[in-house]
Design an enzyme around this catalytic site. Structure first.
Site, PDB file in Angstrom:
ATOM      1  N   GLY A  29     -46.506  67.609 -11.749  1.00  0.00           N
ATOM      2  CA  GLY A  29     -45.052  67.582 -11.895  1.00  0.00           C
ATOM      3  C   GLY A  29     -44.313  67.270 -10.604  1.00  0.00           C
ATOM      4  O   GLY A  29     -43.113  67.012 -10.637  1.00  0.00           O
ATOM      5  N   CYS A 238     -40.127  57.793 -43.678  1.00  0.00           N
ATOM      6  CA  CYS A 238     -40.235  56.385 -43.276  1.00  0.00           C
ATOM      7  C   CYS A 238     -40.148  55.507 -44.521  1.00  0.00           C
ATOM      8  O   CYS A 238     -40.859  55.740 -45.504  1.00  0.00           O
ATOM      9  CB  CYS A 238     -41.560  56.162 -42.549  1.00  0.00           C
ATOM     10  SG  CYS A 238     -41.910  54.418 -42.257  1.00  0.00           S
ATOM     11  N   CYS A 241     -43.836  53.595 -44.809  1.00  0.00           N
ATOM     12  CA  CYS A 241     -45.089  54.320 -45.049  1.00  0.00           C
ATOM     13  C   CYS A 241     -44.865  55.709 -45.630  1.00  0.00           C
ATOM     14  O   CYS A 241     -45.817  56.402 -45.965  1.00  0.00           O
ATOM     15  CB  CYS A 241     -45.926  54.396 -43.767  1.00  0.00           C
ATOM     16  SG  CYS A 241     -45.368  55.639 -42.596  1.00  0.00           S
ATOM     17  N   CYS A 263     -40.864  54.264 -39.068  1.00  0.00           N
ATOM     18  CA  CYS A 263     -41.601  54.878 -37.957  1.00  0.00           C
ATOM     19  C   CYS A 263     -41.326  54.080 -36.689  1.00  0.00           C
ATOM     20  O   CYS A 263     -41.407  52.854 -36.694  1.00  0.00           O
ATOM     21  CB  CYS A 263     -43.104  54.842 -38.206  1.00  0.00           C
ATOM     22  SG  CYS A 263     -43.679  55.905 -39.499  1.00  0.00           S
ATOM     23  N   CYS A 269     -47.566  53.569 -38.264  1.00  0.00           N
ATOM     24  CA  CYS A 269     -47.022  53.160 -39.568  1.00  0.00           C
ATOM     25  C   CYS A 269     -47.991  52.184 -40.256  1.00  0.00           C
ATOM     26  O   CYS A 269     -48.307  52.333 -41.444  1.00  0.00           O
ATOM     27  CB  CYS A 269     -45.662  52.497 -39.349  1.00  0.00           C
ATOM     28  SG  CYS A 269     -44.664  52.359 -40.840  1.00  0.00           S
TER      29      CYS A 269
END
Lengths: 288, 193
Positions: A29, A238, A241, A263, A269
């Site tokens: 980080g 979606c 899909c 998606c 997808c």
């Protein structure tokens, strides 16, 4: 490619970036400065991610590049072609087949594995930049672990709007010590960073910073006990899909304001559609 | 030019240093994991192939390197192939290459603002898999890992914990044996079994 070193960067630059990456991994980080080079595409197009990818890439790697989850957008296509030409590596659009994934602002829906590395393109690596413009000051704040300013910002959001009003680049605490910008991924993706089995590397070209999150490292989205972090997504399925658990893009499809939710992760997808899933807006020919 | 200098660094500098880097990156990201640098590396005595490869892969004219007494014979080779600035005082070096673990507290641990400026200790040890066992835990590890290393001094775990307690300051260690490496980033906590 004739006239260029493998993966474009010269070995001296790669060594400098590799030293920065190893230190970044040792201090999860923490933003490590590096000598960012001029690349054959402008700042803001992923120069940091490209330099990190170029420094880790080997001839037997398989590279996937996504831009907002999609493999077929300009940025993703050009970066993939760039490495196919300069390094001759195999490229793929399948998350599961890739060993190195360079991403702009999304984490793939398919869970990543231990043998994969994900490289994020980062426009602004400093999570405190909107609160404290001075780099000198933010460095001191990171050194002291003094992140009260960010908590005040979140508190003011809650007081004013009843919730935290950050929907992307949502600040995270890494290894319980360093506040980190996860790059402008949607807050929906933040939980995927936590204890991810894959190594995560972040490169900011214009800001000249590299940072990292090693595998299985705690990445906690900042929140309050009485206002816990929530991953938000559009409340739709979606259209192609039918998935109800992944991040969606809203697309305007005609001049009468009709909208389609699909998606954002095109590979996810397509894989679902191949497996026989379909959504309310699937066209018959698209289902072939 | 002596024979030792003539030993080439990497046979294929681009591919070999990339392979060495990925092995070290894997080791650094997953403390305690032993990564293989591959066959075909040659190194002048008294350096092991892994020690030489890590040095060539990371050090160059921008970095300062200190070699401890037992490895001093490799100095001409290292300065010829990597162009490093050799320094006598390990407390002022970015990379300390040693076969005897120095006092971790004496090396440059960086600052709280710039912990990345700390020294990296490249420590050549006699072997992995035997000798005292250490339990490692921290970032990079799903569950605590066990690493057996020969040749670390008595009380290494306590010295390491003192190094770890300075986090985010601290020394990172790359352990080298033959053509294999393991790493101890400062973020990891070490307990002797």
């Amino acid at each position: 490619m004739e006239g260029y070193n493998f993966a474009y960067l010269d070995e001296q630059t790669k060594r400098m970036i590799r030293r920065a990456i190893l230190k970044a991994v040792a201090v999860p980080g923490h933003q490590v400065p590096f000598g960012s080079r001029e690349m054959p595409l402008p700042y803001g197009w992923g120069t940091g991610g490209i330099q990190v990818t170029a420094s880790i890439l080997g001839a037997d790697d398989t590279l996937k590049v996504i831009d907002q989850g999609a493999d077929d957008t300009t940025n993703a296509v050009s970066i993939r072609r760039f490495f196919a030409r300069t390094a001759g590596v195999r490229t793929t659009t399948r998350t599961a087949e890739a060993t190195v994934i360079q991403t702009r602002h999304r984490v793939p829906e398919t869970p990543l594995r231990e043998d994969q590395i994900i490289v994020y393109q980062v426009p602004q690596p400093e999570p405190l930049s909107r609160l404290e413009p001075s780099r000198v000051q933010t460095k001191i704040m990171h050194a002291l672990g003094e992140y009260g300013l960010m908590h005040v910002k979140l508190y003011e959001d809650v007081a004013r709007y009843g919730q935290v009003s950050i929907s992307y680049d949502y600040p995270v605490m890494v290894n319980g010590r360093h506040l980190m910008a996860p790059s402008p991924i949607p807050a929906f993706d933040n939980p995927k960073l936590d204890r991810m089995p894959a190594l995560q590397l972040f490169g900011a070209g214009r800001e000249k910073r590299i940072y990292a999150v090693p595998p299985f490292t705690s990445v906690r989205s900042l929140d309050f006990d009485d206002h816990p972090f929530r991953a938000i997504r559009a409340p739709h399925a979606c259209g192609l899909c039918g998935a109800t658990d992944c991040y969606l893009d809203e697309v305007v499809v005609d001049d009468r304001g009709k909208r389609l939710f699909v998606c954002s992760d095109t590979d996810h997808c397509a894989t679902r559609r191949e497996a026989g899933h379909s959504g309310a807006d699937s066209l018959p020919e698209a289902a072939e | 030019m002596s024979d030792a200098i003539a030993i080439p660094g990497f046979a294929d500098p681009v591919a070999d240093s990339q392979r060495a880097f990925r092995a070290v990156l894997d080791a650094m990201a997953r403390p305690g994991r032993i990564a293989d640098l591959g066959e075909g590396l040659r190194a002048p005595a008294p350096l092991d192939p892994a020690t030489a490869a890590v040095a060539l892969m990371l050090a160059d004219q921008e970095t300062t390197v200190a070699l401890d007494g037992a490895l001093r014979d490799a100095a001409p080779w290292l300065s010829f192939h990597a162009g490093v600035t050799l320094v006598d005082d390990p407390t002022r070096a970015q990379f300390v290459i040693a076969s005897i673990c120095p006092d971790l507290g004496s090396l440059d641990a960086g600052t709280d603002e710039q912990p990345e400026t700390s020294a990296t200790l490249i420590l050549q040890v006699p072997g992995f898999g035997a000798g005292p066992g250490y339990r490692l835990s921290g970032p990079g590890l799903e569950n605590p890992a066990i690493l057996h290393v020969q040749g670390l001094p008595d009380g290494f775990a306590a010295a390491w914990q003192a190094n770890h307690a300075r986090y985010p300051r601290g020394i990172d260690v790359i352990l080298c044996v033959g053509n294999r490496v393991a790493a101890l980033p400062r973020s990891v906590s070490v307990e002797q079994l």
